[in-house]
Design an enzyme around this catalytic site. Structure first.
Site, PDB file in Angstrom:
ATOM      1  N   ARG A 159       1.007  -1.228  -0.011  1.00 40.79           N
ATOM      2  CA  ARG A 159      -0.394   0.036  -0.034  1.00 40.79           C
ATOM      3  C   ARG A 159       1.172   1.476   0.361  1.00 40.79           C
ATOM      4  O   ARG A 159       2.430   0.760   0.183  1.00 40.79           O
ATOM      5  CB  ARG A 159      -0.843  -0.021   1.292  1.00 40.79           C
ATOM      6  CG  ARG A 159      -1.652  -1.312   1.684  1.00 40.79           C
ATOM      7  CD  ARG A 159      -2.824  -1.057   2.864  1.00 40.79           C
ATOM      8  NE  ARG A 159      -3.830  -2.030   3.018  1.00 40.79           N
ATOM      9  CZ  ARG A 159      -3.497  -3.408   2.937  1.00 40.79           C
ATOM     10  NH1 ARG A 159      -2.382  -3.206   4.439  1.00 40.79           N
ATOM     11  NH2 ARG A 159      -4.434  -4.377   3.513  1.00 40.79           N
ATOM     12  N   LYS A 181      -2.877  -1.495   8.550  1.00 44.58           N
ATOM     13  CA  LYS A 181      -4.607  -1.851   8.637  1.00 44.58           C
ATOM     14  C   LYS A 181      -4.750  -3.288   9.284  1.00 44.58           C
ATOM     15  O   LYS A 181      -5.349  -4.075   8.562  1.00 44.58           O
ATOM     16  CB  LYS A 181      -4.711  -2.216   7.113  1.00 44.58           C
ATOM     17  CG  LYS A 181      -5.555  -0.603   6.106  1.00 44.58           C
ATOM     18  CD  LYS A 181      -5.488  -0.245   4.737  1.00 44.58           C
ATOM     19  CE  LYS A 181      -7.078  -0.466   5.280  1.00 44.58           C
ATOM     20  NZ  LYS A 181      -8.061  -0.430   3.594  1.00 44.58           N
ATOM     21  N   HIS A 189      -3.041   2.154  -5.392  1.00 41.88           N
ATOM     22  CA  HIS A 189      -3.517   0.872  -4.968  1.00 41.88           C
ATOM     23  C   HIS A 189      -3.617  -0.236  -6.248  1.00 41.88           C
ATOM     24  O   HIS A 189      -4.045  -1.403  -6.197  1.00 41.88           O
ATOM     25  CB  HIS A 189      -5.344   0.896  -4.672  1.00 41.88           C
ATOM     26  CG  HIS A 189      -4.809  -0.037  -3.626  1.00 41.88           C
ATOM     27  ND1 HIS A 189      -4.752  -0.122  -2.299  1.00 41.88           N
ATOM     28  CD2 HIS A 189      -5.704  -0.829  -3.420  1.00 41.88           C
ATOM     29  CE1 HIS A 189      -4.979  -1.190  -1.160  1.00 41.88           C
ATOM     30  NE2 HIS A 189      -5.562  -1.755  -1.823  1.00 41.88           N
ATOM     31  N   ARG A 214      -0.468  -2.295  -6.170  1.00 44.09           N
ATOM     32  CA  ARG A 214      -1.042  -3.774  -5.551  1.00 44.09           C
ATOM     33  C   ARG A 214      -2.130  -4.773  -5.657  1.00 44.09           C
ATOM     34  O   ARG A 214      -1.789  -5.858  -5.839  1.00 44.09           O
ATOM     35  CB  ARG A 214      -1.345  -3.476  -3.952  1.00 44.09           C
ATOM     36  CG  ARG A 214      -1.643  -3.722  -2.556  1.00 44.09           C
ATOM     37  CD  ARG A 214      -2.254  -3.677  -1.666  1.00 44.09           C
ATOM     38  NE  ARG A 214      -2.564  -3.879  -0.500  1.00 44.09           N
ATOM     39  CZ  ARG A 214      -2.315  -5.324   0.186  1.00 44.09           C
ATOM     40  NH1 ARG A 214      -1.595  -5.590  -0.044  1.00 44.09           N
ATOM     41  NH2 ARG A 214      -3.284  -5.963   0.895  1.00 44.09           N
ATOM     42  N   HIS A 268      -3.486 -10.094   4.052  1.00 46.24           N
ATOM     43  CA  HIS A 268      -5.009 -10.265   4.044  1.00 46.24           C
ATOM     44  C   HIS A 268      -4.839 -10.906   6.030  1.00 46.24           C
ATOM     45  O   HIS A 268      -4.897 -12.324   5.965  1.00 46.24           O
ATOM     46  CB  HIS A 268      -5.476 -11.110   3.487  1.00 46.24           C
ATOM     47  CG  HIS A 268      -5.147  -9.671   2.020  1.00 46.24           C
ATOM     48  ND1 HIS A 268      -5.895 -10.205   0.755  1.00 46.24           N
ATOM     49  CD2 HIS A 268      -5.139  -8.221   2.734  1.00 46.24           C
ATOM     50  CE1 HIS A 268      -5.374  -8.854   0.153  1.00 46.24           C
ATOM     51  NE2 HIS A 268      -5.228  -7.210   0.731  1.00 46.24           N
ATOM     52  N   TYR A 311      -8.747 -12.430  -6.272  1.00 45.08           N
ATOM     53  CA  TYR A 311      -8.053 -12.441  -7.138  1.00 45.08           C
ATOM     54  C   TYR A 311      -7.568 -13.574  -8.132  1.00 45.08           C
ATOM     55  O   TYR A 311      -7.424 -13.534  -8.866  1.00 45.08           O
ATOM     56  CB  TYR A 311      -6.454 -12.096  -6.177  1.00 45.08           C
ATOM     57  CG  TYR A 311      -6.278 -10.777  -5.819  1.00 45.08           C
ATOM     58  CD1 TYR A 311      -5.953  -9.519  -6.320  1.00 45.08           C
ATOM     59  CD2 TYR A 311      -6.144 -10.645  -4.130  1.00 45.08           C
ATOM     60  CE1 TYR A 311      -5.939  -8.850  -5.819  1.00 45.08           C
ATOM     61  CE2 TYR A 311      -5.514  -9.154  -3.829  1.00 45.08           C
ATOM     62  CZ  TYR A 311      -6.117  -8.084  -4.613  1.00 45.08           C
ATOM     63  OH  TYR A 311      -5.579  -7.378  -4.127  1.00 45.08           O
TER      64      TYR A 311
END
Length: 195
Positions: free
Chosen positions: A59, A84, A148, A151, A174, A183
């Protein structure tokens, strides 16, 4: 307008909406973005920035907070501190990226802790990264590209190489697999064996 024209028109807008919804670049487009950035005023730094954002799925906030101490040149490793509430991990640095890091560090004559610094000896800002990527995209004739997307491009590249959901999830940091699932769900390589 005839029914046939109306159907064609509706189909065209659906195709256009699909294209607008695509928020990633393919490998050839990433290569063009990287090549275009080498021609910029700060080509060594900016090329490395985009390369690392792509290769490590960074990010913008993660890229601009990278520090020199996060990079282990001797072991060819980089510590990625995920934001995050993501999972921070150590990742390998491929040879071409390692050479790019060494070129960038050799060019610098400061002892500032950040990996990416501006002309004013400050860490790059989010706005600066957006500008860098946007101008590289224009130079590479790629249209509007935002940070973004780089990414997302990495996530789709991993999925298209056949990597499983769990590996992609861990690499991107994640915690929730639902953030990674899109994805693998739309990976073109999944459909190759159908024909």
């Amino acid at each position: 307008m005839t029914d046939r024209q109306r159907v064609k028109s509706d189909g065209d807008s659906a195709a256009d909406a699909h294209e607008r919804a695509r928020n990633y670049l393919g490998q050839a487009q990433i290569d063009r973005l990287l090549a275009a950035e080498k021609k910029g005023r700060h080509g060594i730094r900016d090329h490395l920035l985009i390369l690392m954002m792509f290769r490590h799925g960074l990010r913008v906030s993660e890229a601009i907070t990278l520090r020199r101490k996060d990079v282990d040149l001797a072991q060819s490793r980089v510590w990625i501190t995920r934001l995050k509430n993501g999972l921070s991990v150590e990742q390998p640095i491929p040879g071409d990226e390692l050479r790019a890091i060494r070129r960038w560090l050799a060019k610098r004559d400061d002892t500032l802790p950040w990996l990416f610094v501006s002309e004013r000896s400050q860490p790059l800002t989010r706005q600066a990264v957006s500008y860098i990527i946007g101008t590289a995209a224009k130079r590479g004739d790629l249209g509007r590209v935002h940070p973004h997307m780089v990414r997302h491009s990495f996530g789709f590249a991993l999925a298209n190489k056949g990597n499983d959901l769990r590996l992609i999830q861990d690499y991107l940091g994640h915690r929730d697999p639902r953030h990674t699932a899109h994805y693998t769900r739309t990976a073109a390589a999944r459909f190759d064996s159908l024909w």
